[in-house]
Design a protein around this motif. Structure first.
Motif, short mmCIF file in Angstrom:
data_model
loop_
_atom_site.label_atom_id
_atom_site.label_comp_id
_atom_site.label_asym_id
_atom_site.label_seq_id
_atom_site.Cartn_x
_atom_site.Cartn_y
_atom_site.Cartn_z
N ALA A 179 45.78 77.64 31.99
CA ALA A 179 46.63 77.58 30.78
C ALA A 179 47.70 77.13 29.99
O ALA A 179 47.94 76.73 29.45
N LEU A 180 48.43 76.98 31.49
CA LEU A 180 49.82 76.90 30.66
C LEU A 180 49.65 74.96 30.72
O LEU A 180 50.31 73.81 30.46
N ALA A 181 48.72 74.47 31.45
CA ALA A 181 48.51 73.39 31.57
C ALA A 181 47.72 72.42 29.86
O ALA A 181 48.51 71.47 29.38
N LEU A 182 47.09 73.81 29.58
CA LEU A 182 46.75 73.50 28.16
C LEU A 182 47.57 72.74 26.94
O LEU A 182 47.13 73.01 26.13
N GLY A 183 49.07 73.85 26.69
CA GLY A 183 50.26 74.39 26.84
C GLY A 183 49.94 75.19 26.54
O GLY A 183 50.83 75.46 24.90
N ALA A 184 50.03 75.81 26.74
CA ALA A 184 49.82 77.19 26.36
C ALA A 184 51.15 78.18 27.59
O ALA A 184 51.36 77.59 28.42
N GLU A 185 51.47 79.17 26.56
CA GLU A 185 53.29 79.52 27.33
C GLU A 185 52.76 80.64 27.98
O GLU A 185 53.56 81.66 28.29
N GLY A 186 51.05 81.49 28.01
CA GLY A 186 50.94 82.37 28.22
C GLY A 186 50.09 82.59 28.13
O GLY A 186 49.18 81.82 27.63
N VAL A 187 48.90 83.96 29.11
CA VAL A 187 47.83 84.85 29.03
C VAL A 187 47.40 85.71 28.27
O VAL A 187 48.49 86.74 28.89
#
Length: 309
Positions: A179-187
């Motif tokens: 998720a972080l690699a996709l540009g998100a900053e959390g899950v």
């Protein structure tokens, strides 16, 4: 640390999903105490019931927590009043736009984080001025949208400037890193917390999650435009058969009326609707919440250290 951990004041970038009728104070307290963000569900609660839940959480943790508001609940106005009166710091919203209540939330200093399932909705929420968004793909449990998590999250993180929390298909540290690699900053995670000691559902439901494999969930309601993902059982197999044969909606509803209650309260695994995500196959056993979160962070840290480009 990410913008999300800074924004809501949590140790780890993990939100616990607001699972209807399930995310009550015992689970929320455990998640918040373990470093994530616990979220109370408002499903089946009246105003005073929500107030009591909020106060119970406050009595048992000094860590941040929030309330997940289902905007389609018939008593939503009352629930919003309680959230504001009780000075809840963080609100996530689902089943519609929080536009009607947004000025009141901001006046009260509440952090607002809507759940969205499409880029256009993410852009509208950013324009409104929300603090962050949860991008939820159809791999998740419960009511779902049309897009899968990976392409949805990636396109939303590309389209907006505010922090994004990825949801739908996350249960471990490797998923968090993805998720972080996709540009998100959390899950945001829901299914993995079903199989925890603190989750207030019957053991039969928890064991059904633990015994699930990658193909154990089914989606009903696609034809009617209200798709729901849950663990396959006798009732849902019958529902899918009838749905494929174009059975009228009123006949289908007879099967599902009260089915969530049967699963969540009575532990009925045959005719209850056990909402859970595709990731259930990665849930190994029933564990304490702290053990779950510690394992996620440990695996995420190791995964990042071992990446090879």
């Amino acid at each position: 640390m990410t913008r999300i951990t800074d924004l809501v004041g949590i140790k780890y970038p993990i939100f616990q999903g607001g699972m209807q009728h399930i995310s009550r104070s015992p689970l929320v307290i455990a998640v918040s105490n373990a470093g994530g963000l616990g979220l109370l569900t408002t499903g089946a609660l009246d105003g005073e019931g929500l107030r009591k839940e909020i106060q119970t959480v406050r009595e048992n943790t000094d860590k941040p927590f929030g309330v997940n508001l289902n905007l389609l609940q018939p008593n939503i106005d009352e629930l919003v009043d309680i959230v504001i009166e009780e000075k809840v710091a963080i609100v996530t919203t689902g089943a519609g736009s929080p536009k009607k209540y947004f000025p009141r939330f901001k006046e009260a200093g509440i952090i607002v984080i809507p759940v969205v399932a499409a880029v256009k909705h993410a852009l509208k929420m950013q324009e409104m001025g929300v603090d962050a968004i949860i991008a939820e793909g159809q791999e998740g449990g419960g009511h779902i949208g049309k897009s899968s998590t990976l392409p949805l999250v990636r396109q939303i993180t590309e389209a907006v400037d505010i922090p994004v929390i990825a949801a739908g298909g996350f249960a471990d540290g490797k998923g968090l890193v993805a998720a972080l690699a996709l540009g998100a900053e959390g899950v945001q995670m829901g299914t993995v917390f079903l199989a925890t000691e603190e989750c207030p559902i019957p053991d039969s439901f928890k064991e059904s999650v633990v015994s699930a494999i990658d193909t154990s969930t089914v989606v009903t309601g696609r034809k009617g435009g209200h798709p729901v993902r849950a663990l396959q059982n006798d009732m849902l197999v019958e529902y899918l058969t009838l749905e494929m044969n174009n059975t009228p909606e009123e006949e289908l509803e007879k099967l599902t009326v009260g089915s969530l209650y049967r699963a969540v309260v009575e532990g009925d695994t045959k005719t209850g609707t056990m909402m859970a995500g595709e990731i259930a196959g990665l849930v190994p056993k029933i564990r304490p919440v702290k053990e779950v979160i510690d394992a996620i962070i440990k695996e995420a840290t190791e995964t990042i250290a071992n990446l090879h480009l």
